[in-house]
Design a protein around this motif. Structure first.
Motif, mmCIF file in Angstrom:
data_model
loop_
_atom_site.group_PDB
_atom_site.id
_atom_site.type_symbol
_atom_site.label_atom_id
_atom_site.label_comp_id
_atom_site.label_asym_id
_atom_site.label_seq_id
_atom_site.Cartn_x
_atom_site.Cartn_y
_atom_site.Cartn_z
ATOM 1 N N ARG A 160 0.821 -1.193 0.156
ATOM 2 C CA ARG A 160 -0.101 -0.122 -0.078
ATOM 3 C C ARG A 160 0.765 1.208 -0.048
ATOM 4 O O ARG A 160 0.372 2.320 -0.198
ATOM 5 C CB ARG A 160 -0.823 0.052 1.135
ATOM 6 C CG ARG A 160 -0.060 -0.134 2.569
ATOM 7 C CD ARG A 160 -1.103 -0.426 3.782
ATOM 8 N NE ARG A 160 -2.008 -1.414 3.471
ATOM 9 C CZ ARG A 160 -3.166 -1.726 3.970
ATOM 10 N NH1 ARG A 160 -3.700 -0.963 4.625
ATOM 11 N NH2 ARG A 160 -3.936 -2.711 3.597
ATOM 12 N N ARG A 161 2.123 1.153 0.470
ATOM 13 C CA ARG A 161 2.868 2.236 0.468
ATOM 14 C C ARG A 161 4.134 2.111 -0.572
ATOM 15 O O ARG A 161 4.944 2.892 -0.695
ATOM 16 C CB ARG A 161 3.615 2.549 1.839
ATOM 17 C CG ARG A 161 2.575 2.670 2.800
ATOM 18 C CD ARG A 161 1.971 4.196 3.117
ATOM 19 N NE ARG A 161 0.827 4.250 3.700
ATOM 20 C CZ ARG A 161 0.904 4.322 5.174
ATOM 21 N NH1 ARG A 161 2.040 4.339 6.002
ATOM 22 N NH2 ARG A 161 -0.174 4.519 5.900
ATOM 23 N N SER A 202 -11.167 -2.427 9.718
ATOM 24 C CA SER A 202 -12.494 -2.403 9.216
ATOM 25 C C SER A 202 -13.110 -3.682 9.393
ATOM 26 O O SER A 202 -14.654 -3.554 9.669
ATOM 27 C CB SER A 202 -12.422 -2.154 7.655
ATOM 28 O OG SER A 202 -11.556 -3.105 7.171
ATOM 29 N N GLN A 205 -14.523 -3.003 12.793
ATOM 30 C CA GLN A 205 -15.564 -1.723 12.862
ATOM 31 C C GLN A 205 -16.926 -2.369 12.242
ATOM 32 O O GLN A 205 -18.184 -1.734 12.410
ATOM 33 C CB GLN A 205 -15.244 -0.650 12.007
ATOM 34 C CG GLN A 205 -13.961 0.261 12.576
ATOM 35 C CD GLN A 205 -13.614 1.308 11.583
ATOM 36 O OE1 GLN A 205 -12.415 1.105 11.178
ATOM 37 N NE2 GLN A 205 -14.445 2.133 11.447
ATOM 38 N N SER A 206 -16.814 -3.346 11.322
ATOM 39 C CA SER A 206 -17.784 -3.807 10.773
ATOM 40 C C SER A 206 -18.875 -4.776 11.626
ATOM 41 O O SER A 206 -20.042 -5.129 11.112
ATOM 42 C CB SER A 206 -17.764 -4.498 9.588
ATOM 43 O OG SER A 206 -17.254 -5.947 9.526
ATOM 44 N N PHE B 35 -15.634 3.672 2.014
ATOM 45 C CA PHE B 35 -14.021 3.936 2.864
ATOM 46 C C PHE B 35 -13.758 5.271 2.258
ATOM 47 O O PHE B 35 -13.856 5.654 1.009
ATOM 48 C CB PHE B 35 -13.104 2.655 2.265
ATOM 49 C CG PHE B 35 -13.256 1.452 3.151
ATOM 50 C CD1 PHE B 35 -12.385 1.161 4.072
ATOM 51 C CD2 PHE B 35 -14.144 0.356 2.507
ATOM 52 C CE1 PHE B 35 -12.560 -0.071 4.716
ATOM 53 C CE2 PHE B 35 -14.241 -0.777 3.397
ATOM 54 C CZ PHE B 35 -13.341 -0.961 4.162
ATOM 55 N N GLN B 122 -13.433 -3.231 0.226
ATOM 56 C CA GLN B 122 -12.171 -3.936 0.943
ATOM 57 C C GLN B 122 -11.293 -4.545 -0.015
ATOM 58 O O GLN B 122 -9.956 -4.073 0.258
ATOM 59 C CB GLN B 122 -12.796 -5.093 2.068
ATOM 60 C CG GLN B 122 -11.739 -5.312 2.797
ATOM 61 C CD GLN B 122 -11.628 -4.867 4.106
ATOM 62 O OE1 GLN B 122 -12.345 -4.406 4.997
ATOM 63 N NE2 GLN B 122 -10.449 -3.992 4.167
ATOM 64 N N GLU B 125 -8.814 -1.966 -1.667
ATOM 65 C CA GLU B 125 -8.020 -1.008 -0.742
ATOM 66 C C GLU B 125 -6.563 -0.949 -0.988
ATOM 67 O O GLU B 125 -6.228 0.275 -1.016
ATOM 68 C CB GLU B 125 -8.194 -1.564 0.777
ATOM 69 C CG GLU B 125 -7.167 -0.721 1.536
ATOM 70 C CD GLU B 125 -7.005 -1.038 3.080
ATOM 71 O OE1 GLU B 125 -7.363 -2.312 3.601
ATOM 72 O OE2 GLU B 125 -6.935 -0.225 4.141
ATOM 73 N N VAL B 329 -3.948 6.629 3.972
ATOM 74 C CA VAL B 329 -4.805 5.474 4.513
ATOM 75 C C VAL B 329 -6.275 5.569 3.846
ATOM 76 O O VAL B 329 -6.707 6.232 3.161
ATOM 77 C CB VAL B 329 -4.736 5.733 6.024
ATOM 78 C CG1 VAL B 329 -3.496 5.592 6.642
ATOM 79 C CG2 VAL B 329 -5.730 6.913 6.534
ATOM 80 N N LEU B 332 -12.835 2.891 7.122
ATOM 81 C CA LEU B 332 -14.263 2.654 6.978
ATOM 82 C C LEU B 332 -14.935 3.818 7.396
ATOM 83 O O LEU B 332 -14.617 4.394 8.781
ATOM 84 C CB LEU B 332 -14.507 1.369 7.622
ATOM 85 C CG LEU B 332 -16.141 1.013 7.514
ATOM 86 C CD1 LEU B 332 -16.419 0.399 6.038
ATOM 87 C CD2 LEU B 332 -16.000 -0.407 8.503
ATOM 88 N N TYR B 335 -21.084 1.831 7.322
ATOM 89 C CA TYR B 335 -21.251 0.587 7.303
ATOM 90 C C TYR B 335 -22.718 0.157 7.812
ATOM 91 O O TYR B 335 -23.423 0.566 8.498
ATOM 92 C CB TYR B 335 -20.204 -0.306 8.048
ATOM 93 C CG TYR B 335 -20.438 -1.739 8.137
ATOM 94 C CD1 TYR B 335 -20.174 -2.320 6.816
ATOM 95 C CD2 TYR B 335 -21.106 -2.729 9.147
ATOM 96 C CE1 TYR B 335 -20.510 -3.797 6.687
ATOM 97 C CE2 TYR B 335 -21.263 -3.777 8.997
ATOM 98 C CZ TYR B 335 -20.781 -4.367 7.770
ATOM 99 O OH TYR B 335 -21.020 -5.806 7.481
ATOM 100 N N SER B 340 -19.331 5.071 10.665
ATOM 101 C CA SER B 340 -18.656 4.375 11.457
ATOM 102 C C SER B 340 -17.204 4.959 11.645
ATOM 103 O O SER B 340 -16.865 5.877 11.325
ATOM 104 C CB SER B 340 -18.107 2.959 10.585
ATOM 105 O OG SER B 340 -17.425 2.230 11.388
#
Lengths: 473, 473
Positions: A160-161, A202, A205-206, B35, B122, B125, B329, B332, B335, B340
């Motif tokens: 991701r980075r 996430s 959180q869901s 997101f 998701q 991402e 980043v 989320l 949801y 959230s």
């Protein structure tokens, strides 16, 4: 195997094509040439580089050609139609000699050389540099992080980075340098690496609460469950809930694998979490830590006794931060039957002429003592000379000599069997054991001796004199 | 257009797939989620980021699918066969809203949001982060280098030091941030950029002397000839020989375009070379300089009055050195019908809940004053609040309000017309003119105000209270 390797001919700098056209139009394009790949300064303040990217380079060179569309494009931007026609049936037909992938190399060593026509050896310059510089940078970074982490598990999860598609080769190089697994599924599939990963915030959180989120995950993955415990409050919520799940798993005959800390002070939290897990009877549950880790931070965490079993590393391993590039160069050393040199205002930047090889001198205890660069035909030399500091020399008679260079491409065909990154990593690990500790220190490591043979020294000095004879200071 | 975009489904982190399988097996995978993409800290010590990579993200998401082979692979490494079967017909069907590519954005602004099922949002991402973080990093670096270079020409030639295939998108992003041309032929072809380049030292070395090398090049390229003058001795050999060639070209009705300095002190050498060229009557011949340039060095060269017309930049623009990554980043925010939040030990790292938009407040002189983040349905708010420092607020009644967010993907289909990088660059340039100077300073720039609406503040605080109610300090 590297994906996307077909018709890589445009993966080059514009000036390579401009020069190639010049060689072609002046009828010089079949003249024989040799280029060396080497770097001048090891990254991260270290003394060595883990040589990586060879397999990627060879695959891309084997497929270095131009489609009809590529050729039309080149003509549309002004390249000469005769030259473009030539490119349409072009393929690389040269020879490549190299040190093994995973070898430890040092500044100014010609680790790879490309021989062939001046046109073909010129055209692949950018590609060679792009792949070797980057994979070697990352393998070297990985090696440093491995040194800091001892025998603990290292996970690479920097995609991701990562610098765009650069993440593809970063994951491969991380494994070569000593990482165990990657999060990068694409690279895992293409290079045969092991990938792993469990959950992000996430997921937690869901669900309406953390315990429910943990339980749902544990139900789906009862034997590979690592719970992320910092979404709400690590010690007051995450760890207690993880212990509840560990009990539930144990009752069903399974075992919680680990918990992951991703924020806060990792030494403080890992010690507290370890105590809580142990107290509850879960000594086997591992602690995974992540969040902006690199070799310095891991070294510090371990020196403070943080009971961390697995380190997840992102940005620093995917990009090499704080050094984002290795300064490798590709220099002409031989042209049309004669050694060639690039002089410089600075003697240390003068290149080494001729077709060369590298010997490693190993002592009676199987440790590396010094390397010698010589012209290919020399065999019996037993003294090496400092390349720039006149008079400095070292006798290597007492050492065993190991040649590091072997042919990997013949007439454009790769003759090197592709090795699994894990096997390359094992080779790197064994070589690191042969390198004396003082060269592996993070801060101010001892410089490893790389000398040149007397004949090479004299050839270089004779050539240099031709250019520096008058008024050059 | 980005090459290699087919079947990008494996270009993800392992844990995205693990979570996706969890959502799927628990029957939650169709729940709606949103997101946000945002970053927390601008790179290079600056105050802003040039948002780039949108086009690459959209193309990769449109092609986010799995081949039969990919699916077999996933099953072979342990993913559940029911989930893998689901993936075989998977494609992204969600919606994406975003700021325009090339827009200036600031810390904590949700510059792009992805809405759809929890499973699909998701899975993408890693890809979203990988492309936006990198292209935005490089576009921002380019923008800084452009600030330093004023109106002089900027060439990107970093492919050899780029992070592997990351160089492909680096060249695109460099143009968005303000560079004029690239050396990268591959990217030029795929993204419609202008490429350029002339000769390396190897061209010179392949001739028996420098003058002959220059003359041969000038014969082939009489109207696009820039001569590299530092192979032997810049002022004693390179520049005098270049002047000889300039005369020969002029006699034939052509014109030498430039000379290139690639080593030594660039201020000293450019002043001397300029004087020699002018003295010989070649005021029109440009001076190109390269060698480890970045915004700081270019600023210094120009402040010393170095008469350089073209700057060639490599490592720093291709990798963003000294910052190798933007910390963006993907969090989320919504949801299953409810906003959230991810709380944190640190209030400033708490996320903003709900489906949000960004307004830019512009003053009567068309300059940016502040940005406001609000919940999408709010329209008439005229006060913005500091997100973490209680009580701080700003009235924006006197400003014109411009909404920055628009839809770019609907039901998985890109509805954004692909823009040429040059057009995006023109937009970025116009936005920079609207940003007051104090935010553009290299050292300690003034922080740009980003506030949140009262309703968003209250929603965030109410949600936070649920998690932080007891013993959380």
């Amino acid at each position: 195997m590297l994906p996307f390797v077909n018709n890589t001919g445009l993966y080059t700098d514009h000036y390579e094509l401009t020069m190639a056209q010049g060689y072609f139009l002046s009828g010089r394009h079949e003249k024989k040439a040799c280029f060396d790949y080497f770097f001048r300064k090891a990254p991260f303040g270290g003394s060595f580089v883990v040589f990586a990217g060879l397999s990627s380079v060879l695959q891309m060179i084997e497929n270095f050609s131009y489609t009809k569309n590529d050729c039309n494009y080149l003509e549309s931007v002004g390249f000469d139609s005769r030259f473009v026609e030539y490119l349409q049936s072009f393929s690389f037909r040269g020879n490549i000699h190299s040190v093994k992938e995973g070898e430890l190399i040092f500044p100014n060593e010609p680790a790879l050389r490309v021989e062939g026509s001046i046109l073909e050896t010129q055209l692949v310059e950018t590609l060679v540099l792009n792949m070797l510089n980057f994979e070697s940078l990352i393998a070297t970074k990985a090696c440093r992080i491995r040194q800091a982490a001892g025998n603990e598990v290292l996970l690479e999860f920097g995609l991701r980075r990562a610098q765009g598609l650069g993440g593809i080769n970063a994951s491969r190089a991380a494994i070569i340098g000593g990482f165990d697994k990657t999060s990068n599924v694409f690279s895992a599939r293409h290079f045969g690496l092991e990938s792993s990963g469990t959950m992000a915030h996430s997921w937690i959180q869901s669900f309406s609460d953390e315990l429910e989120a943990f339980r749902a995950y544990a139900n789906h993955f009862p034997d590979s469950c690592t719970l992320l415990v910092d979404t709400y409050n690590t010690l007051k919520s995450g760890v207690p809930n993880a212990i509840t799940i560990a009990r539930e798993l144990r009752e069903k005959g399974h075992q919680l694998v680990g918990i992951r800390l991703d924020s806060g002070d990792l030494t403080y939290l890992s010690k507290k979490a370890r105590a809580m897990l142990d107290e509850a009877g879960f000594q086997e549950v591992k602690i995974v830590a992540s969040n902006q880790l690199d070799e310095t931070i891991i070294q510090s965490l371990r020196s403070e006794g943080a009971p961390i079993d697995v380190f997840g590393v992102g940005t620093s391993i995917a990009t090499g931060q704080d050094d984002a590039a290795l300064d490798g160069v590709y220099k002409l050393s031989f042209y049309d039957g004669k050694p060639s040199i690039k002089v410089s205002e600075n003697l240390s930047k003068m290149t080494l002429p001729g077709i060369k090889t590298i010997d490693r001198f190993v002592d009676g205890e199987n440790r590396f003592c010094a390397d010698g660069i010589s012209l290919g035909h020399e065999t019996g030399y037993n003294e090496i000379f400092h390349p720039t500091e006149a008079g400095k020399r070292k006798n290597v008679t007492s050492c065993h000599k190991e040649n590091l260079i072997h042919q990997v491409m013949r007439d454009g065909n790769c003759i090197e069997k592709e090795q699994a990154p894990g096997d390359i990593a094992a080779f790197t690990k064994s070589r690191l054991q042969q390198l004396p500790e003082e060269h592996k220190r993070f801060l101010n490591p001892h410089v490893y001796k790389v000398g040149i043979s007397k004949e090479l020294l004299e050839t270089r000095n004779d050539l240099a004199k031709q250019y520096l004879k008058k008024d050059s200071f």
